[in-house]
Design a protein around this motif. Structure first.
Motif, PDB file in Angstrom:
ATOM      1  N   UNK A  93       9.634  31.850 -38.928  1.00  0.00           N
ATOM      2  CA  UNK A  93       8.764  30.827 -38.446  1.00  0.00           C
ATOM      3  C   UNK A  93       7.349  31.266 -38.721  1.00  0.00           C
ATOM      4  N   UNK A  94       6.560  30.561 -39.007  1.00  0.00           N
ATOM      5  CA  UNK A  94       4.960  30.891 -39.088  1.00  0.00           C
ATOM      6  C   UNK A  94       4.336  30.598 -37.590  1.00  0.00           C
ATOM      7  N   UNK A  95       4.153  31.952 -36.870  1.00  0.00           N
ATOM      8  CA  UNK A  95       3.548  32.083 -35.542  1.00  0.00           C
ATOM      9  C   UNK A  95       2.239  31.323 -35.380  1.00  0.00           C
ATOM     10  N   UNK A  96       1.632  31.555 -36.577  1.00  0.00           N
ATOM     11  CA  UNK A  96       0.161  31.078 -36.642  1.00  0.00           C
ATOM     12  C   UNK A  96       0.092  29.586 -36.263  1.00  0.00           C
ATOM     13  N   UNK A  97       1.201  28.716 -36.450  1.00  0.00           N
ATOM     14  CA  UNK A  97       0.873  27.347 -36.442  1.00  0.00           C
ATOM     15  C   UNK A  97       1.477  26.812 -35.074  1.00  0.00           C
TER      16      UNK A  97
END
Length: 347
Positions: A337-341
């Protein structure tokens, strides 16, 4: 008596030929529509493109009243979400990002809906693991089936997402992975990011690489992980049309298939599915040639086609491995999962 039976059989055969010809005309009409969209950008309409292909396969029996009503309802729900909730996002493209989030919510979230003071629960679209490649029934890949059952796959769900985005006036880029379609977006804050509808998360690119079937050349040449423009998206629909035609008319001579493939390749030169379908169609045609010298010459040309497909980085991914890879995204969510989002979470 024998003469009468012969005449009856002749009439029945003639009627059958007329029906078959009328069915083929629907595919020609769909091709003409898609071709007009590829030739003239002002004619582009992804919704019309997709449903023209589905209608051709369904023998002009697509319930367009139903599908357009459903899309209108989802459009209204999107507007309601946008007006009632905001994102933790403050860049100047926040309106676009908010609209994207509303479409993601429609496909992936359970949403409380107030209708005249009475609360209802809107259920999201789910993944249908039955016949995910449409081998048994091509309809299982259709957006109309998704709208009817709220169950879809990595073909119908990204298509519906793109349709709904365009309905509310924003773009959506389809993207390809082995046996898979997903969405790529770009925002000012986060740059390019992936939207995966079947698992309902925003995965990092490493998720694609984890499949084990993505050669670096495939990325470099735009076979996979490329944000596809509208014309390249029409190329995908052209191959849908060709595959549906193959299913509907399995004994065809290949002419219509090649016409679809050539146009798709013109729009998207390294579209592996189009290149493979063209090569497979050539193989079938060559097998029917009686002249051995001509046949051998054409087989040499065919070998070059397959070599090109390999050179651009395409590698075949077995279907069972694809399903395992797809499930792994949900099971290993924290890994991919893209944690930035996390700013996409609603307040």
């Amino acid at each position: 008596m024998t003469k009468n039976i012969f005449l009856i059989l002749l009439l029945l055969f003639s009627k059958f030929c007329v029906i078959a010809q009328n069915k083929e005309i629907l595919f020609e009409e769909s091709y003409t529509l898609l071709n007009s969209m590829s030739d003239n950008e002002s004619n582009y309409n992804f919704k019309k493109a997709v449903f023209s292909v589905e209608n051709a396969y369904l023998d002009d029996n697509l319930d367009t009243t139903f599908v357009y009503k459903q899309i209108k309802l989802l459009h209204g729900l999107s507007t309601a979400i946008i007006n009632s909730k905001t994102l933790n996002y403050v860049e100047r493209d926040k309106d676009i990002v908010n609209k994207r989030a509303s479409i993601f919510s429609i496909l992936c979230d359970t949403i409380p809906v107030d209708v005249n003071g009475k609360m209802y629960k809107y259920e999201p679209f789910g993944y249908d693991f039955n016949d995910v490649f449409g081998h048994k029934m091509p309809e299982n890949l259709f957006v109309s089936k998704l709208l009817s059952t709220h169950k879809g796959n990595c073909h119908s769900m990204p298509y519906l997402y793109k349709i709904l985005c365009e309905e509310i006036g924003i773009d959506a880029n389809l993207a390809l992975a082995p046996n898979h379609i997903y969405i790529k977006h770009r925002s000012i804050k986060d740059g390019w990011y992936n939207t995966e509808l079947t698992s309902r998360i925003f995965p990092i690119d490493a998720w694609i690489m984890a499949s084990g079937f993505v050669h670096i050349d495939a990325i470099t040449n735009g076979v996979y992980m490329k944000a596809l423009g509208n014309k390249e998206s029409i190329a995908l629909v052209l191959i849908d049309l060709a595959n549906n035609y193959n299913t509907k008319f399995p004994k065809n001579d290949g002419a219509f298939i090649l016409k679809c493939c050539e146009n798709a390749i013109k729009l998207y030169p390294n579209f592996a599915s189009a290149l493979i379908l063209r090569a497979e169609t050539h193989y079938k045609q060559i097998g029917k040639i009686q002249d051995k010298v001509k046949q051998d010459s054409l087989f040499k040309d065919l070998q070059k086609e397959y070599e090109h497909i390999h050179q651009i980085g395409y590698r075949n991914m077995p279907e069972d491995m694809y399903l395992n890879w797809l499930v792994s995204l949900k099971e290993e969510r924290s890994k991919f999962e893209n944690k930035k989002l996390n700013t996409f979470n609603k307040n």
